[in-house]
Motif scaffolding. Structure first.
Motif, PDB file in Angstrom:
ATOM      1  N   ILE A   1       2.788   1.373  -9.932  1.00 30.95           N
ATOM      2  CA  ILE A   1       1.780   1.776  -8.954  1.00 30.95           C
ATOM      3  C   ILE A   1       0.436   1.841  -9.669  1.00 30.95           C
ATOM      4  N   PHE A   2      -0.571   1.223  -9.081  1.00 30.26           N
ATOM      5  CA  PHE A   2      -1.897   1.208  -9.702  1.00 30.26           C
ATOM      6  C   PHE A   2      -2.966   1.154  -8.619  1.00 30.26           C
ATOM      7  N   ASN A   3      -4.206   1.398  -9.034  1.00 32.25           N
ATOM      8  CA  ASN A   3      -5.320   1.345  -8.099  1.00 32.25           C
ATOM      9  C   ASN A   3      -6.024  -0.004  -8.235  1.00 32.25           C
ATOM     10  N   PRO A   4      -5.995  -0.840  -7.200  1.00 35.72           N
ATOM     11  CA  PRO A   4      -6.570  -2.192  -7.314  1.00 35.72           C
ATOM     12  C   PRO A   4      -8.086  -2.196  -7.513  1.00 35.72           C
ATOM     13  N   GLN A   5      -8.763  -1.159  -7.011  1.00 37.54           N
ATOM     14  CA  GLN A   5     -10.213  -1.103  -7.205  1.00 37.54           C
ATOM     15  C   GLN A   5     -10.563  -0.954  -8.684  1.00 37.54           C
ATOM     16  N   LYS A   6      -9.717  -0.251  -9.430  1.00 40.41           N
ATOM     17  CA  LYS A   6      -9.946  -0.088 -10.863  1.00 40.41           C
ATOM     18  C   LYS A   6      -9.520  -1.334 -11.637  1.00 40.41           C
TER      19      LYS A   6
ATOM     20  N   GLU B   1       0.839  -1.195   0.000  1.00 41.28           N
ATOM     21  CA  GLU B   1       0.000   0.000   0.000  1.00 41.28           C
ATOM     22  C   GLU B   1       0.880   1.254   0.000  1.00 41.28           C
ATOM     23  N   VAL B   2       0.531   2.241  -0.830  1.00 43.22           N
ATOM     24  CA  VAL B   2       1.317   3.491  -0.918  1.00 43.22           C
ATOM     25  C   VAL B   2       0.393   4.690  -0.734  1.00 43.22           C
ATOM     26  N   ASN B   3       1.012   5.819  -0.331  1.00 39.41           N
ATOM     27  CA  ASN B   3       0.237   7.052  -0.181  1.00 39.41           C
ATOM     28  C   ASN B   3       0.233   7.834  -1.490  1.00 39.41           C
ATOM     29  N   SER B   4      -0.280   9.060  -1.448  1.00 42.46           N
ATOM     30  CA  SER B   4      -0.402   9.861  -2.667  1.00 42.46           C
ATOM     31  C   SER B   4       0.945  10.223  -3.266  1.00 42.46           C
TER      32      SER B   4
ATOM     33  N   GLY C   1       3.399   8.091  -3.436  1.00 42.49           N
ATOM     34  CA  GLY C   1       3.981   6.842  -3.929  1.00 42.49           C
ATOM     35  C   GLY C   1       4.868   6.142  -2.930  1.00 42.49           C
ATOM     36  N   ASN C   2       4.877   6.604  -1.673  1.00 38.88           N
ATOM     37  CA  ASN C   2       5.696   5.975  -0.628  1.00 38.88           C
ATOM     38  C   ASN C   2       4.869   4.932   0.129  1.00 38.88           C
ATOM     39  N   GLU C   3       5.537   3.857   0.532  1.00 39.73           N
ATOM     40  CA  GLU C   3       4.830   2.805   1.251  1.00 39.73           C
ATOM     41  C   GLU C   3       4.258   3.322   2.565  1.00 39.73           C
ATOM     42  N   VAL C   4       3.021   2.922   2.852  1.00 41.49           N
ATOM     43  CA  VAL C   4       2.337   3.323   4.076  1.00 41.49           C
ATOM     44  C   VAL C   4       2.838   2.466   5.232  1.00 41.49           C
ATOM     45  N   GLU C   5       3.262   3.135   6.310  1.00 39.03           N
ATOM     46  CA  GLU C   5       3.737   2.398   7.477  1.00 39.03           C
ATOM     47  C   GLU C   5       2.584   1.579   8.071  1.00 39.03           C
ATOM     48  N   ASN C   6       2.841   0.295   8.317  1.00 40.23           N
ATOM     49  CA  ASN C   6       1.831  -0.641   8.831  1.00 40.23           C
ATOM     50  C   ASN C   6       0.639  -0.797   7.873  1.00 40.23           C
ATOM     51  N   GLY C   7       0.886  -0.460   6.609  1.00 37.18           N
ATOM     52  CA  GLY C   7      -0.168  -0.613   5.616  1.00 37.18           C
ATOM     53  C   GLY C   7      -0.209  -2.040   5.081  1.00 37.18           C
ATOM     54  N   VAL C   8      -1.077  -2.267   4.110  1.00 35.87           N
ATOM     55  CA  VAL C   8      -1.213  -3.583   3.501  1.00 35.87           C
ATOM     56  C   VAL C   8       0.063  -3.933   2.751  1.00 35.87           C
TER      57      VAL C   8
ATOM     58  N   LYS D   1     -14.255  -2.831   0.345  1.00 34.52           N
ATOM     59  CA  LYS D   1     -14.999  -1.668  -0.142  1.00 34.52           C
ATOM     60  C   LYS D   1     -14.356  -0.362   0.298  1.00 34.52           C
ATOM     61  N   ASN D   2     -13.773  -0.339   1.484  1.00 31.95           N
ATOM     62  CA  ASN D   2     -13.193   0.894   2.019  1.00 31.95           C
ATOM     63  C   ASN D   2     -11.703   1.045   1.716  1.00 31.95           C
ATOM     64  N   PHE D   3     -11.138   0.082   0.979  1.00 34.91           N
ATOM     65  CA  PHE D   3      -9.721   0.189   0.624  1.00 34.91           C
ATOM     66  C   PHE D   3      -9.598   1.051  -0.635  1.00 34.91           C
ATOM     67  N   LYS D   4      -9.168   2.294  -0.472  1.00 36.84           N
ATOM     68  CA  LYS D   4      -9.122   3.250  -1.586  1.00 36.84           C
ATOM     69  C   LYS D   4      -7.702   3.532  -2.069  1.00 36.84           C
ATOM     70  N   SER D   5      -6.716   3.047  -1.337  1.00 39.33           N
ATOM     71  CA  SER D   5      -5.321   3.387  -1.644  1.00 39.33           C
ATOM     72  C   SER D   5      -4.831   2.750  -2.937  1.00 39.33           C
ATOM     73  N   ASP D   6      -3.763   3.366  -3.504  1.00 38.74           N
ATOM     74  CA  ASP D   6      -3.022   2.709  -4.578  1.00 38.74           C
ATOM     75  C   ASP D   6      -2.077   1.687  -3.954  1.00 38.74           C
ATOM     76  N   VAL D   7      -1.594   0.760  -4.760  1.00 39.13           N
ATOM     77  CA  VAL D   7      -0.594  -0.189  -4.301  1.00 39.13           C
ATOM     78  C   VAL D   7       0.564  -0.223  -5.288  1.00 39.13           C
ATOM     79  N   LYS D   8       1.723  -0.561  -4.765  1.00 39.60           N
ATOM     80  CA  LYS D   8       2.905  -0.737  -5.619  1.00 39.60           C
ATOM     81  C   LYS D   8       3.154  -2.227  -5.764  1.00 39.60           C
ATOM     82  N   PHE D   9       3.232  -2.673  -7.007  1.00 38.02           N
ATOM     83  CA  PHE D   9       3.517  -4.079  -7.278  1.00 38.02           C
ATOM     84  C   PHE D   9       4.936  -4.196  -7.811  1.00 38.02           C
ATOM     85  N   THR D  10       5.750  -5.032  -7.171  1.00 40.08           N
ATOM     86  CA  THR D  10       7.118  -5.291  -7.609  1.00 40.08           C
ATOM     87  C   THR D  10       7.194  -6.719  -8.117  1.00 40.08           C
ATOM     88  N   LEU D  11       7.515  -6.877  -9.388  1.00 39.61           N
ATOM     89  CA  LEU D  11       7.515  -8.189 -10.043  1.00 39.61           C
ATOM     90  C   LEU D  11       8.710  -9.033  -9.606  1.00 39.61           C
TER      91      LEU D  11
END
Length: 463
Positions: free
Chosen positions: A216-221, A174-177, A179-186, A241-251
């Protein structure tokens, strides 16, 4: 002996059993005399030990054993005579029970609490409305199934970039606006089939990724199916439903399979015992599999919705505190790794309570509408299940093996209960389709999965 009971407001009955000396003394004396006859004590010939000495040595234990036996019998017979519909087993009433001394007391009072089933009734008629979903087979369903099969038995190969139907592995964070990883995030290592990504732009970005690169992408979309999203991110369905954050995927890797050729080797691997000789026969067999799976899922969903509907309709009260205490007392006998605390039980109790409620409802319906299951029905069902498997040999020898295995299965109480449950579900489905107002409707598999996903989420939020 005197037995009394009092029904409480919280679906329990308090039972008091009182013994006076004449209720047990004859049995105690008889048991002590038998002990005297058998006793072997230094300084006395066998059978010549003074009764007083025997009473002093064994009196308390014999008294306890005698009263315990009479107590169990008296309690069981009393519950049957009053036709109590009980839940669990009687528990000692800690509030009323006083300490007992079998060495000095002459009169004993034992206090118990029993849980009672709620009284209710269900009338199955056209006022009860239910939905039954017939899942239709899409035109490309066999093609997709066949491709999945070919990949399953195909060969894995390394590739720099993923193809549209490959599986990619990596880390989701999980990242913030910024693009940095959210502390204790998903954050979770997971894998996804790129075919699950419905957004074309996001899928195109995945197809450009090389190993160790990120996007970085939005999983809801990206994902339309909330169950898939919950699984990928490792979060509860109710949180999706309430998870609105973007996530960073590293392959970290790509799973690419070259499909196996459609030939006799594939036929024998997929359906070993069907003797398939060409692609048309393979497609026909696949279609039967798909239709069977869809029918099974339709019936399962009907039962799930039936259970939820009746749980809500009856809204049965249970003696919750009694049941929790009974569960904990029984659980205390388990191995340490299987023991649960009161806090853990409180968290799990809603699911346990609903399971118990449904058992009570199912028992009521089966009694009212005569839904009985015989051993012969179970044997036939076991034979049908075994008949779907191949044992080799001619028909006579195969049937002999099936009969032998059936008899073995019938000795396994757990398996018998499981099969009986399946038969009962079939009978309940038939009963409700006959008597209730059932709205049958066709639905595509994709829409069916979406609908079930939404209902599962709504149910989890309700709890």
């Amino acid at each position: 002996m005197e037995i009394k009971h009092q029904i409480t407001e919280n679906l329990t009955a308090k039972i008091s059993i009182n013994f006076v000396e004449e209720d047990y003394q004859q049995e105690v004396t008889k048991a002590l005399k038998e002990q005297s006859r058998k006793a072997s004590i230094h300084g006395f010939r066998p059978g010549k030990v003074p009764f007083g000495m025997i009473k002093k040595m064994y009196g308390e234990a014999v008294m306890a054993d005698t009263i315990s036996n009479k107590l169990g019998t008296a309690l069981d017979e009393y519950l049957k005579s009053k036709d109590f519909k009980t839940l669990g087993q009687p528990l000692i009433d800690d509030e009323e029970m006083k300490a007992v001394n079998f060495n000095t007391d002459k009169e004993f009072t034992f206090n118990y609490v029993v849980g009672l089933k709620p009284e209710f009734d269900i009338e199955i008629d056209d006022k009860l409305k239910l939905d039954f979903y017939n899942i239709t087979v899409a035109k490309d369903a066999v093609d997709k199934y066949l491709m999945d099969v070919r990949k399953r038995f195909g060969t894995q190969s390394d590739t720099e970039f993923a193809a549209e139907d490959d599986i990619v592995m990596g880390n989701f964070a999980e990242v913030n606006s910024d693009g940095n990883e959210v502390e204790n995030g998903v954050k979770k290592d997971s894998s996804i089939h790129l075919d699950y990504i419905k957004n074309k732009e996001i899928k195109a970005d995945f197809l450009k990724l090389k190993k160790n690169e990120s996007l970085i992408f939005n999983p809801q979309k990206a994902f339309k199916n909330e169950i898939e999203l919950a699984s990928i991110l490792g979060i509860a369905l109710s949180e999706v439903k309430n998870f609105k954050s973007d996530v960073k995927f590293t392959l970290s890797g790509i799973s690419h399979f070259e499909p196996a050729d459609i030939n006799e080797d594939l036929f024998s691997k997929v359906y070993e015992n069907d003797h398939i000789t060409n692609e048309d026969e393979l497609r026909e067999r696949i279609l039967r599999d798909i239709e069977g799976t869809y029918k099974s899922e339709s019936k399962n969903q009907f039962m799930n919705e039936l259970v939820d509907t009746l749980l809500e309709l009856t809204n049965l009260n249970l003696p919750d505190e009694f049941m929790k205490k009974w569960i904990l007392e029984n659980n205390a006998r388990e191995e340490n790794d299987k023991k649960i605390s009161r806090d853990e039980l409180d968290l799990q109790y809603v699911n346990y309570r609903d399971t118990l409620r449904w058992q009570i409802i199912e028992e009521h319906i089966s009694d009212k509408y005569g839904l009985k299951i015989s051993n012969d029905e179970i044997k036939v069902r076991v034979g049908e299940l075994l008949g779907m498997q191949a044992f080799g040999g001619d028909d006579e020898s195969s049937q002999k093996i099936i009969d032998q295995v059936t008899e073995s299965v019938m000795q396994n109480k757990e398996e018998v209960n499981k099969i009986a449950s399946q038969i009962m579900e079939q009978k309940l489905t038939a009963l409700f389709k006959e008597k209730a107002k059932v709205n049958e409707q066709n639905i595509s598999y994709e829409d069916f999965i979406t609908m079930v996903s939404k209902k599962v989420i709504a149910k989890s939020e309700k709890k």
